[in-house]
Design a protein around this motif. Structure first.
Motif, short mmCIF file in Angstrom:
data_model
loop_
_atom_site.label_atom_id
_atom_site.label_comp_id
_atom_site.label_asym_id
_atom_site.label_seq_id
_atom_site.Cartn_x
_atom_site.Cartn_y
_atom_site.Cartn_z
N TRP A 105 0.83 -1.21 0.00
CA TRP A 105 0.00 0.00 0.00
C TRP A 105 0.86 1.26 0.00
O TRP A 105 0.58 2.22 -0.71
CB TRP A 105 -0.91 -0.03 1.23
CG TRP A 105 -1.82 1.17 1.34
CD1 TRP A 105 -3.00 1.36 0.69
CD2 TRP A 105 -1.61 2.31 2.17
NE1 TRP A 105 -3.55 2.56 1.06
CE2 TRP A 105 -2.72 3.17 1.97
CE3 TRP A 105 -0.61 2.69 3.05
CZ2 TRP A 105 -2.84 4.39 2.61
CZ3 TRP A 105 -0.74 3.90 3.70
CH2 TRP A 105 -1.83 4.74 3.48
N GLU A 106 1.94 1.26 0.79
CA GLU A 106 2.83 2.41 0.84
C GLU A 106 3.59 2.59 -0.47
O GLU A 106 3.82 3.71 -0.93
CB GLU A 106 3.81 2.26 2.00
CG GLU A 106 3.15 2.37 3.37
CD GLU A 106 4.12 2.10 4.49
OE1 GLU A 106 5.25 1.64 4.19
OE2 GLU A 106 3.77 2.35 5.68
N ALA A 107 3.99 1.45 -1.08
CA ALA A 107 4.71 1.55 -2.36
C ALA A 107 3.82 2.09 -3.47
O ALA A 107 4.29 2.80 -4.37
CB ALA A 107 5.26 0.17 -2.75
N ALA A 108 2.53 1.76 -3.42
CA ALA A 108 1.61 2.25 -4.45
C ALA A 108 1.26 3.72 -4.26
O ALA A 108 0.77 4.36 -5.20
CB ALA A 108 0.33 1.41 -4.44
N GLY A 109 1.51 4.24 -3.07
CA GLY A 109 1.22 5.64 -2.81
C GLY A 109 -0.25 5.97 -2.78
O GLY A 109 -0.65 7.10 -3.13
N GLU A 110 -1.07 5.02 -2.38
CA GLU A 110 -2.51 5.25 -2.37
C GLU A 110 -2.91 6.02 -1.11
O GLU A 110 -2.29 5.90 -0.06
CB GLU A 110 -3.25 3.91 -2.44
CG GLU A 110 -2.96 3.13 -3.71
CD GLU A 110 -3.70 1.81 -3.73
OE1 GLU A 110 -4.45 1.55 -2.78
OE2 GLU A 110 -3.53 1.05 -4.70
N LEU A 111 -3.98 6.79 -1.25
CA LEU A 111 -4.47 7.59 -0.13
C LEU A 111 -5.61 6.92 0.62
O LEU A 111 -5.94 7.29 1.74
CB LEU A 111 -4.94 8.96 -0.64
CG LEU A 111 -3.86 9.82 -1.32
CD1 LEU A 111 -4.46 11.12 -1.83
CD2 LEU A 111 -2.71 10.11 -0.35
N SER A 112 -6.27 5.95 0.00
CA SER A 112 -7.39 5.25 0.62
C SER A 112 -7.12 3.74 0.58
O SER A 112 -6.20 3.27 -0.10
CB SER A 112 -8.70 5.56 -0.11
OG SER A 112 -8.61 5.14 -1.46
N GLY A 113 -7.94 3.01 1.32
CA GLY A 113 -7.79 1.56 1.35
C GLY A 113 -6.63 1.07 2.18
O GLY A 113 -6.05 0.01 1.90
N LYS A 114 -6.25 1.83 3.22
CA LYS A 114 -5.13 1.43 4.05
C LYS A 114 -5.47 0.16 4.83
O LYS A 114 -6.54 0.06 5.42
CB LYS A 114 -4.79 2.56 5.05
CG LYS A 114 -3.59 2.26 5.92
CD LYS A 114 -3.29 3.43 6.85
CE LYS A 114 -2.09 3.12 7.75
NZ LYS A 114 -1.78 4.24 8.66
N PRO A 115 -4.57 -0.83 4.84
CA PRO A 115 -4.85 -2.08 5.57
C PRO A 115 -5.01 -1.82 7.06
O PRO A 115 -4.32 -0.98 7.65
CB PRO A 115 -3.61 -2.94 5.29
CG PRO A 115 -2.99 -2.36 4.07
CD PRO A 115 -3.31 -0.89 4.10
N ASN A 116 -5.93 -2.53 7.67
CA ASN A 116 -6.19 -2.40 9.10
C ASN A 116 -5.55 -3.58 9.84
O ASN A 116 -5.61 -4.72 9.40
CB ASN A 116 -7.69 -2.39 9.38
CG ASN A 116 -8.37 -1.17 8.81
OD1 ASN A 116 -7.79 -0.08 8.79
ND2 ASN A 116 -9.59 -1.33 8.33
N PHE A 117 -4.94 -3.25 10.96
CA PHE A 117 -4.37 -4.30 11.80
C PHE A 117 -5.35 -4.62 12.92
O PHE A 117 -5.78 -3.73 13.66
CB PHE A 117 -3.03 -3.85 12.40
CG PHE A 117 -2.42 -4.88 13.31
CD1 PHE A 117 -1.81 -6.00 12.80
CD2 PHE A 117 -2.48 -4.72 14.69
CE1 PHE A 117 -1.25 -6.96 13.64
CE2 PHE A 117 -1.93 -5.66 15.54
CZ PHE A 117 -1.32 -6.79 15.01
N THR A 118 -5.72 -5.88 13.03
CA THR A 118 -6.65 -6.30 14.07
C THR A 118 -6.14 -7.57 14.73
O THR A 118 -5.56 -8.43 14.05
CB THR A 118 -8.06 -6.54 13.48
OG1 THR A 118 -8.91 -7.04 14.51
CG2 THR A 118 -8.01 -7.54 12.33
#
Length: 442
Positions: A105-118
């Motif tokens: 996600w960080e490499a793609a530079g996306e602003l939405s859809g961040k993975p959630n840690f649960t």
């Protein structure tokens, strides 16, 4: 090749602390997941999986030669060693998956859809033999499980379903099962046993193969054709389960009337029952297809590659959404592999649209959708014509693939229709087989 088959045996005796055991196991996995996320920078520097696992275990388990950094042994006292290691493995996998998704996600530079840690999980414990699971007396429907009763880990006798145990004795007698995994379905608990088999696939040359070409449909569940490489049809069968489908459609009507009066929020149990009926239907279809192919000594079962993307619309959209085409193929593939048969798939374009005799596009009967009319005026079953075309495309591909370029070009010049695979029909296979016979004779 190895094939893995599994079967779930229902636990009949419910007054045993299964819920307490499942709860404490999931608490352990959640606690370990939180710990390993904190120290992941340290663990990810260890490349080997076995050494990483050992390092992770040393962080939470105290021995004579190791002092644990975290108080896992105090929080979960006397937890069996194999169950603790299973929890460690599950937690490491969860953290590793999260970190990988985060890096992407960080490499793609996306602003939405961040993975959630649960830390919440639905992990199910594995009852390893001798330390967590023991077989009961031979011939009796029982077993012994090591469970947590709220204070300590103790052995409990559990009663197993007689019909399930009879199935295992009849079909898997003498074969060793893997450690059973606890499973929960429909508010019931099961022990799922896995069996590994060594199978040998048939190595029959293409020209000597017998195939079973299958056209999966909505009106007729499956149409099977037994075919040789020269186009000789050895058998045909229409597989249909009208009573099962009628039962499912009747429940759908009840759901529709219930939702009209009470809304969709309270229809969950009715939808669950309908899904179970649909799953059972797919099992019966897959079993019937594999059994018919085995009875006719087929070497390969040929399906269409069915891919339906986008929004489904039209009067039959509910039937298409309930159509378990991929599940049927997956189940049939497993059963075929157990019997040494191979599975192949061909492009589904125009298999039903074109007549098997090469006369062109068919005209569907609007009154009875399974029938069609050819350009010559002949009326025929559309699904049966499609099964002929499916088998023909498989043989055309397999016959032309190993040939040298010169021979392939010569055959394609004599039979131009085989150049484009998405328009090949049964008549093209017959013509290609005849031309190959003349070429071999020359």
């Amino acid at each position: 090749m190895q094939t893995v088959s599994s079967y779930g045996v229902e636990i009949r005796k419910q007054n045993i602390p299964i819920r307490q055991t499942l709860e404490i196991y999931r608490q352990a996995v959640s606690y370990l997941t939180e710990i390993y996320e904190q120290v992941w920078a340290e663990l990810k520097m260890i490349p080997e999986a076995k050494k990483r696992f050992n390092a992770a275990e040393h962080l939470i388990h105290t021995t004579k030669k190791n002092h644990a950094r975290f108080d896992f042994d105090i929080r979960f006292p006397k937890m069996p060693s194999y169950l603790r290691r299973a929890a460690i493995q599950h937690a490491l996998g969860s953290v590793s998956s999260y970190e990988s998704r985060m890096e992407q996600w960080e490499a793609a530079g996306e602003l939405s859809g961040k993975p959630n840690f649960t830390c919440e999980n639905h992990a199910m414990p594995v009852f390893y033999r001798d330390v967590m699971y023991r077989e009961g007396t031979e011939g009796k429907d029982e077993a012994y499980l090591k469970l947590y009763d709220g204070h300590d880990w103790r052995w409990f006798r559990v009663c197993l379903s007689h019909t399930d145990m009879e199935y295992l004795r009849r079909n898997w007698y003498g074969k060793k099962a893997s450690a059973p995994t606890l499973e929960k379905r429909h508010h019931k608990y099961f022990l799922r046993f896995s069996y590994t088999e060594e199978v040998m696939f048939t190595k029959t040359p293409v020209k000597e193969q017998i195939i079973c070409s299958v056209d999966l449909g909505i009106n007729t569940d499956a149409v099977c054709t037994i075919m040789r490489a020269d186009g000789t049809v050895l058998g045909r069968k229409f597989i249909d389960f009208p009573s099962e489908k009628d039962r499912m459609y009747r429940t759908l009507g009840r759901i529709r009337r219930f939702q009209r009066e009470h809304g969709s929020a309270q229809a969950g149990d009715r939808w669950a029952y309908t899904r179970r009926l649909n799953i059972e239907l797919s099992r019966k279809i897959a079993g019937a297809v594999a059994e018919y192919a085995w009875e006719n000594h087929a070497d390969v079962i040929v399906f269409e590659y069915l891919e339906m993307n986008g929004k489904i619309s039209g009067s039959k959209r509910q039937k298409l959404q309930l159509w378990r085409k991929r599940d049927i193929q997956k189940r049939c593939e497993h059963q075929a592999h157990r019997k040494g048969m191979r599975i192949s798939r061909i492009c589904a374009w125009n298999t039903s649209r074109l007549a098997y005799d090469g006369s062109g596009i068919v005209l569907r009967d609007w009154r009875k959708h399974s029938l069609c009319a050819f350009q010559t005026g002949k009326r025929y079953n559309c699904d049966l014509s499609a099964s002929y075309n499916i088998g023909a495309r498989y043989f055309i591909r397999e016959l032309l693939k190993p040939l040298p370029a010169t021979e392939r070009s010569l055959l394609e010049a004599k039979v131009p229709a085989v150049k484009r695979r998405t328009s090949c029909v049964y008549a093209d296979l017959r013509e290609l087989s005849s031309e190959m016979g003349l070429l071999m004779a020359a």
